[in-house]
Design a protein around this motif. Structure first.
Motif, mmCIF file in Angstrom:
data_model
loop_
_atom_site.group_PDB
_atom_site.id
_atom_site.type_symbol
_atom_site.label_atom_id
_atom_site.label_comp_id
_atom_site.label_asym_id
_atom_site.label_seq_id
_atom_site.Cartn_x
_atom_site.Cartn_y
_atom_site.Cartn_z
ATOM 1 N N GLY A 122 13.009 13.876 28.653
ATOM 2 C CA GLY A 122 14.207 14.034 27.845
ATOM 3 C C GLY A 122 15.317 14.731 28.621
ATOM 4 O O GLY A 122 15.117 15.274 29.712
ATOM 5 N N THR A 123 16.502 14.670 28.037
ATOM 6 C CA THR A 123 17.632 15.370 28.639
ATOM 7 C C THR A 123 17.356 16.862 28.629
ATOM 8 O O THR A 123 16.992 17.431 27.606
ATOM 9 C CB THR A 123 18.920 15.063 27.851
ATOM 10 N N LEU A 124 17.528 17.485 29.784
ATOM 11 C CA LEU A 124 17.238 18.916 29.865
ATOM 12 C C LEU A 124 18.335 19.704 29.163
ATOM 13 O O LEU A 124 19.473 19.259 29.011
ATOM 14 C CB LEU A 124 17.128 19.353 31.320
ATOM 15 N N ASN A 125 17.961 20.895 28.741
ATOM 16 C CA ASN A 125 18.929 21.752 28.085
ATOM 17 C C ASN A 125 20.050 22.111 29.065
ATOM 18 O O ASN A 125 19.795 22.398 30.240
ATOM 19 C CB ASN A 125 18.254 23.032 27.585
ATOM 20 N N ASP A 126 21.243 22.081 28.582
ATOM 21 C CA ASP A 126 22.399 22.450 29.392
ATOM 22 C C ASP A 126 22.588 23.948 29.248
ATOM 23 O O ASP A 126 23.272 24.414 28.361
ATOM 24 C CB ASP A 126 23.622 21.663 28.924
ATOM 25 N N SER A 127 21.948 24.695 30.116
ATOM 26 C CA SER A 127 21.975 26.147 30.007
ATOM 27 C C SER A 127 23.396 26.662 30.225
ATOM 28 O O SER A 127 24.135 26.167 31.087
ATOM 29 C CB SER A 127 21.024 26.775 31.021
ATOM 30 N N THR A 128 23.744 27.643 29.450
ATOM 31 C CA THR A 128 25.045 28.289 29.627
ATOM 32 C C THR A 128 24.940 29.514 30.520
ATOM 33 O O THR A 128 25.942 30.183 30.763
ATOM 34 C CB THR A 128 25.626 28.691 28.267
ATOM 35 N N SER A 129 23.723 29.816 30.960
ATOM 36 C CA SER A 129 23.546 30.941 31.869
ATOM 37 C C SER A 129 24.099 30.555 33.238
ATOM 38 O O SER A 129 24.239 29.381 33.563
ATOM 39 C CB SER A 129 22.067 31.285 31.998
ATOM 40 N N PRO A 130 24.405 31.562 34.064
ATOM 41 C CA PRO A 130 24.775 31.229 35.437
ATOM 42 C C PRO A 130 23.589 30.626 36.167
ATOM 43 O O PRO A 130 22.443 30.834 35.796
ATOM 44 C CB PRO A 130 25.152 32.597 36.039
ATOM 45 N N GLY A 187 17.647 30.442 30.343
ATOM 46 C CA GLY A 187 17.954 31.428 29.315
ATOM 47 C C GLY A 187 16.865 31.365 28.274
ATOM 48 O O GLY A 187 15.908 30.592 28.376
ATOM 49 N N SER A 188 17.003 32.157 27.253
ATOM 50 C CA SER A 188 15.983 32.182 26.215
ATOM 51 C C SER A 188 16.134 30.969 25.309
ATOM 52 O O SER A 188 17.215 30.383 25.196
ATOM 53 C CB SER A 188 16.084 33.467 25.387
ATOM 54 N N GLY A 189 15.017 30.575 24.664
ATOM 55 C CA GLY A 189 15.047 29.460 23.718
ATOM 56 C C GLY A 189 15.520 28.179 24.369
ATOM 57 O O GLY A 189 15.102 27.834 25.481
ATOM 58 N N THR A 190 16.382 27.474 23.693
ATOM 59 C CA THR A 190 16.854 26.189 24.208
ATOM 60 C C THR A 190 18.002 26.353 25.192
ATOM 61 O O THR A 190 18.701 25.409 25.498
ATOM 62 C CB THR A 190 17.307 25.294 23.049
ATOM 63 N N ASN A 191 18.202 27.551 25.670
ATOM 64 C CA ASN A 191 19.195 27.766 26.722
ATOM 65 C C ASN A 191 18.564 27.625 28.095
ATOM 66 O O ASN A 191 19.194 27.873 29.099
ATOM 67 C CB ASN A 191 19.832 29.143 26.552
ATOM 68 N N THR A 233 1.644 31.378 44.423
ATOM 69 C CA THR A 233 1.816 30.065 43.810
ATOM 70 C C THR A 233 3.268 29.887 43.388
ATOM 71 O O THR A 233 3.859 30.784 42.787
ATOM 72 C CB THR A 233 0.917 29.926 42.572
ATOM 73 N N ILE A 234 3.830 28.753 43.717
ATOM 74 C CA ILE A 234 5.206 28.463 43.331
ATOM 75 C C ILE A 234 5.171 27.458 42.199
ATOM 76 O O ILE A 234 4.455 26.454 42.271
ATOM 77 C CB ILE A 234 6.014 27.924 44.515
ATOM 78 N N ASP A 235 5.918 27.769 41.137
ATOM 79 C CA ASP A 235 5.974 26.801 40.055
ATOM 80 C C ASP A 235 7.412 26.442 39.737
ATOM 81 O O ASP A 235 8.348 27.145 40.079
ATOM 82 C CB ASP A 235 5.203 27.286 38.824
ATOM 83 N N PHE A 236 7.522 25.318 39.112
ATOM 84 C CA PHE A 236 8.813 24.688 38.811
ATOM 85 C C PHE A 236 8.762 24.253 37.353
ATOM 86 O O PHE A 236 7.828 23.569 36.933
ATOM 87 C CB PHE A 236 8.982 23.501 39.760
ATOM 88 N N ASN A 237 9.718 24.725 36.580
ATOM 89 C CA ASN A 237 9.713 24.476 35.147
ATOM 90 C C ASN A 237 11.027 23.827 34.727
ATOM 91 O O ASN A 237 12.097 24.191 35.216
ATOM 92 C CB ASN A 237 9.563 25.778 34.365
ATOM 93 N N ILE A 238 10.918 22.888 33.807
ATOM 94 C CA ILE A 238 12.099 22.308 33.201
ATOM 95 C C ILE A 238 11.936 22.358 31.697
ATOM 96 O O ILE A 238 10.814 22.453 31.189
ATOM 97 C CB ILE A 238 12.331 20.849 33.657
ATOM 98 N N LYS A 239 13.049 22.319 30.997
ATOM 99 C CA LYS A 239 12.961 22.457 29.548
ATOM 100 C C LYS A 239 13.923 21.488 28.869
ATOM 101 O O LYS A 239 15.109 21.454 29.198
ATOM 102 C CB LYS A 239 13.279 23.891 29.125
#
Lengths: 958, 143
Positions: A173-181, A102-106, A118-124
């Motif tokens: 760090g602990t990843l953001n707990d997204s509220t998105s599906p 999701g946007s921001g810290t979501n 190219t395949i990329d993998f992102n964590i936040k």
């Protein structure tokens, strides 16, 4: 085993969507999680599957996403894995394959494919995003099995059984707990394109799958599998042959024509082996295939499963042959066995000039000569006794030597402050010069003369402190770095002290090299410059000294106070309405307040005006007022005003109160409103209670704490700010109906709110603002870390080796003897060269940092400011009243009566001679500023930081 | 810990790229040979693991040998002699492999000490890192 059965057996599985539905809108979760997803419109179900020899179908997404509602078990904030198979031709700039984003810290994680494949993998984590990307080309339309894993600071992308990308310094760090599906095929977010292509077998895991598991998954997905039970044979039995293979539609082991395929990976614990061959797609197996496993150095586990590398056409029976088993094959018996490997130990053959560098060699006796210059004069020939050069961390380099006297008078004053250089030349065994090294550059500090021996002794220094004292602060900043804050240190410290202050925030030493060049050296050991064993160390010189408990500090408690003014501006909306009509006023003989009365009353509250009061006025006369059988004429005149707006009564035709000034009515008030303001300051103190700790040491020896403290206060003239008043215009009072623009208020300027209160936490300069506050805290944190580090590197190992002028405080040295094994940075070096005996030696002292384990570390950033409790302003008295005296109903005046006071006329029916008579006046009552809003306030912030320490090699055997 | 080659008998300092076996020599040969030793072993529980030759575990000899990664430059492998005893160095052949036995058990006490003698034949000032001691074809397993 099929791919699905392997996936479903994973203990960390939290969801598995095969995406093999033939119809409907539900994407079933095949795991025990029960998190069914929903297909988007326009999706094509029942598309051809992409896994080898697997009847499951796939789906084709044409925009939109397969949404899986957010759930706590799907919140992958620690180690996790995502796996799926896709095929597509990425045409948009960045198509999302899967996401929990999701946007921001979501944002939690997102996997996508760029237009170049190219395949990329992102964590936040918070606002920190870490990414890892593969090479290009995965948009070729062929099926690809993708596994993205996150484990601590590591991120991996495996595609089709091959590691395609690795990142080892991602956010841990602990990843953001997204509220998105959780979404397959989209992130449903601006800037992210939807995926168009085929997907199947999407799975999530709340742990990082092992490499072996990923290999197994990918092998099962893309390659044929050949399974066979291996039956144990008796020890020493002949060849064991297993011919049954539970095959799929086709299988191949990677070679044609019945050629053997060698095992390239030995048995793993689960009894899985992979054979990779040189065959290519399309080869045909036309003859029986035998896979011999010769001399297995392990006990086989049944069943044995071979995973072959390429899906080929097979037209002949297959068999697995285990030949020459050395050991019994008993099931189940798991014995971990490594593959054959090579143990390697690199050697560095250091071939150096004869003499110096082989000083550690047992067969070597160093030969040397010295060149000493004092005041530009070569004194080498006069050297006598012993010359020493002593180096110590963060101290001046000191040299001391003795000179035989010249004939004549001794004038020691001539020696003081003379420039001194000492050079050592090392020679080969044959006496040839090999190399010359500068040992010392400095000045004579203390000359001394012994009248008995007639020897002059010169004690020399490199003048570290004097040179530093002459440096401007900017030069010190550049040289040393570190942290500094006026709250933690003396602002007017001399340069030397200033340098020491900065150094106290660093795990580093500050000194000069042999040519007086200043340097800062980290305490952190580097690669060993020399490794010293028994052969190098003089007998009996090895010494070990453990740190004493009294000097050990594993905890530093920081107390820090930050005081600042919170400048507040409160708004008061006030109003008054005369509750009588003009007729009632005339009939009852009431007076009418003037603008001056109202303005004076407001001014008397002590509050300032934001805007001048606004009024409404009675109409201008003359006006006939029907008094019931007779008439009064309403007039206004200056005389009326001077009589406190006495309203006269008269007969209809009596015109003695003719209007003298039509503007007089504008000075009488029927209604009034005003917006008032009050400026006041509340002094607030942030009290920080911070603990810095090295946890392993605390666990080992308990807390050994030291306290440090500092404070910072904003210096500012609060009284001047509070006392400022908006200029009045005209000079005698507030301008009526208009705002004065004269004279800007002092800083801070606060924009008045419509009501209530606004504030600004004020610091007039960078000396004491929030940035300075945080810098002070971070300086204290750095000091604390350096203190803890310094106290844990008090272990010392000393040794004497043959003279080695190369050794310096910047070096790390390893000592490796039967008794002591230690590696550490040098904290002390002393060269001793005896002119008479020819003995030359170097005494080393290693600083050893050891506390049991390195421990964990936190970023030493200042904590967030404490939260100041909010104070809601009490509702002010916004409306003043009107009180009538001299009437039968009039009550005695009291303090609760605020507003306009008047009396009924003596000729009216309401008049009572015994009733209280009110002074005609106008009063206002200003709102009270609550004590909680203005009294000094202290709020506390507690924080705990962990520091990690290097663990130098340090073992001592009895 | 897997089997490895260590500087010390306590098996605390593995010989590796960051902590090589440093053998000083004088370019004029004046220092003569440099003698040192290394230890082959594992710090795992004594006897819990074994190192054997993968080619024929328990039968074939484990061998340690100097390997030259840059033939023709640096130091030749023949500058290295290996022996299971200090006295054996005198008769060892430069560059030859040394048999370590068929099995080495884990545990500090079971480590095998290998004596190493380095005699520079190049007489060129340099630090040559092309030589390493290698135990090839080793296989580690539980006992």
């Amino acid at each position: 085993m099929s791919y699905s059965s392997i996936v479903l057996a994973e203990s960390s599985l939290v969801g598995y969507w095969k995406l093999d539905e033939a119809s409907g809108t539900t994407a079933a979760d095949s795991s025990s999680g029960g998190h069914n997803g929903t297909y988007p419109s326009g999706v094509y179900l029942g598309e051809p599957g992409m896994h080898y020899a697997d009847p499951d179908t796939s789906v084709q997404i044409n925009g939109g996403s397969i949404d899986i509602a957010d759930a706590s078990s799907l919140s992958l904030t620690g180690a996790f894995s995502v796996e799926f198979t896709f095929a597509g031709d990425a045409t948009a700039s960045y198509e999302v394959l899967a996401s929990h984003w999701g946007s921001g810290t979501n944002g939690g994680w997102v996997i996508g494919i760029y237009a170049d494949g190219t395949i990329d993998f992102n964590i936040k984590s918070g606002t920190t995003t870490s990414s890892v990307a593969t090479g290009s080309g995965f948009d070729d339309g062929n099926p690809h099995v993708v596994t993205c894993r996150r484990n601590g600071a590591n991120m991996y992308i495996d595609i089709d059984g091959v590691r395609r990308a690795t990142k080892t310094n991602a956010t841990s760090g602990t990843l953001n707990d997204s509220t998105s599906p959780v979404r397959v095929g989209s992130a449903n977010l601006a800037g992210y394109d939807d995926f168009v292509g085929h997907v199947e077998k999407f799975s999530l895991y709340n742990a990082a799958l092992s490499d072996a598991a990923v290999s197994l998954h990918h092998g099962a997905a893309l390659y044929a599998q050949l399974e066979a039970d291996v039956i144990a044979g008796a020890a020493g039995s002949a060849d064991l042959s297993v011919t049954n293979a539970s095959l799929g539609t086709a299988a191949h082991a990677g070679a044609t024509g019945g050629a053997s395929v060698s095992m390239t990976q030995s048995m793993a614990g689960a009894g899985v082996a992979k054979a990779t061959g040189a065959a290519s797609m399309g080869d045909t197996i036309s003859a029986p295939l035998a896979i011999p496993i010769t001399h297995p150095a392990y006990d086989l586990i049944a069943p044995l499963r071979l995973v072959v590398s390429l899906p080929l056409t097979v037209s002949a029976p297959l068999s697995i042959e285990v030949a020459h088993p050395v050991y019994d094959i008993a099931a189940p018996l798991a014995i971990p066995v490594t593959g054959a490997y090579t143990i390697s130990a690199p050697i560095a053959v250091a071939i150096e000039l004869p003499g110096l560098f082989v000083a550690g060699h047992a067969n070597y006796a160093p030969r040397w000569r010295l060149a000493v210059s004092v005041g530009g004069v070569d004194m080498s020939a006069r050297l006598t006794g012993t010359l020493t050069v002593r180096l110590e961390e963060s101290a001046a380099r000191v040299a001391e030597f003795a000179l035989l006297p010249n004939a004549g008078a001794i004038a020691l004053y001539q020696w003081a402050a003379q420039a001194v250089t000492i050079d050592a030349t090392v020679m080969s065994l044959a006496g040839a010069d090999q190399a010359t090294y500068r040992l010392f550059t400095g000045v004579v500090d203390v000359p001394a003369y012994d009248v008995v021996t007639r020897v002059t002794t010169l004690r020399c220094t490199d003048g570290l402190q004097d040179v530093t004292a002459a440096m401007p602060r900017a030069a010190v900043d550049t040289l040393i770095g570190g942290n500094w804050s006026a709250a933690a240190f003396r602002a007017d410290a001399e340069p030397w002290d200033y340098a020491q202050d900065r150094l106290s925030t660093l795990p580093a030493a500050f000194d000069m090299d042999h040519r007086r060049a200043m340097r800062v050296t980290d305490w952190q050991p580097a690669a060993a410059f020399r490794i010293l064993s028994e052969e190098h160390i003089e007998d009996g010189s090895l010494a070990v000294q453990w740190a004493d408990g009294a000097s050990l500090r594993n905890t530093v408690r920081i107390g820090f106070a930050y005081r600042f003014p919170r400048c507040k501006l409160r708004v008061w909306n006030w109003g008054w309405v005369y509750p009588f009509s003009l007729s009632e006023i005339v009939i009852n003989g009431y007076t009418i307040p003037t603008t001056d009365m109202v303005t004076d009353a407001l001014r008397g509250t002590g509050w300032d005006h934001i805007y001048a009061p606004t009024f409404t006025h009675p109409p201008r006369g003359p006006i006939e007022i029907d008094m019931g059988g007779w008439f009064a004429i309403w007039v206004t005149s200056d005389q009326d005003l001077q009589a406190s707006t006495k309203i006269g009564q008269t007969s209809r035709f009596n015109a003695q109160y003719a209007v003298a000034d039509q503007d007089v009515a504008d000075k009488l008030v029927m209604t009034a409103t005003a917006i008032m303001q009050r400026r006041y300051v509340q002094q607030i103190e942030y009290a920080y209670d911070i603990t810095v700790v090295h946890e392993p040491s605390v666990a080992a020896v308990g807390e050994l704490a030291e306290d440090i403290s500092a404070s910072m206060a904003v210096e500012w003239n609060a009284a001047a700010w509070e006392g400022w008043r908006k200029p009045e215009s005209p000079p005698n009072g507030w301008e009526l109906g208009a705002d004065s623009e004269a004279d800007e208020p002092p800083a801070p300027v606060i924009t008045a709110p419509a009501s209530g209160e606004a504030y600004v936490d004020y610091a007039p300069d960078a000396v004491s603002d929030a940035a300075a506050r945080d810098a002070a805290i971070e300086t204290l944190l750095a000091i604390a870390r350096a203190k803890i580090w310094a106290s844990h590197r008090q272990h010392r190992v000393g040794a004497t080796v043959p003279f080695d002028p190369r050794l310096d405080l910047i070096h790390t040295v390893a000592i490796d003897t039967a008794e002591v094994s230690a590696t550490g940075k040098l904290r002390g070096v002393t060269h001793t060269l005896d002119m008479q005996s020819g003995r030359a030696a170097t005494r080393l002292e290693l600083a050893i940092c050891a506390s049991g384990s390195a421990g964990s570390a936190d970023s030493l950033s200042a904590p967030a400011a404490p939260t100041v409790p909010a104070v809601t302003p009490a509702a002010p008295v916004d409306q003043s009243g009107t009180y009538v005296g001299s009437a039968a109903s009039s009550v005695p005046m009291s303090e609760t009566m605020v507003g306009y006071f008047t009396n009924v006329g003596q000729l009216t029916q309401s008049y009572s001679p015994t009733a209280p008579v009110y002074p005609v006046q106008f009063t206002c009552e200003s709102p009270e500023i609550e004590p909680a809003a203005r009294e000094n306030l202290t709020v506390t912030r507690s924080a705990r930081y962990r520091v990690a320490l290097p663990q130098d090699q340090f073992t001592v055997e009895a | 810990m897997p089997f490895a080659i260590y500087h010390d008998a306590a098996l605390t300092q593995p010989v590796n790229g960051a902590n090589k076996l440093v053998c000083p020599q004088a370019s004029d040969g004046s220092t003569g040979a440099y003698d040192t030793s290394v230890y082959v072993g594992s710090t795992d529980t004594a006897g819990s693991k074994q190192l054997r030759a993968a080619s024929n575990p328990g039968v074939a000899q484990l061998q340690i040998a100097p390997v030259d990664a840059a033939g023709g430059s640096g130091s030749p492998a023949t500058d290295i002699k290996l022996s299971l005893s200090a006295g054996g160095l005198a008769t060892a052949t430069g560059g030859a492999a040394l048999n370590l036995g068929t099995t080495i058990l884990s545990g500090v006490a079971n480590a095998v000490r290998v004596y190493v003698r380095v005699t520079d034949s190049t007489h060129v000032v340099a630090t040559n890192t092309d030589i390493s001691l290698q135990i090839a074809g080793a296989q580690e397993s539980a006992t």
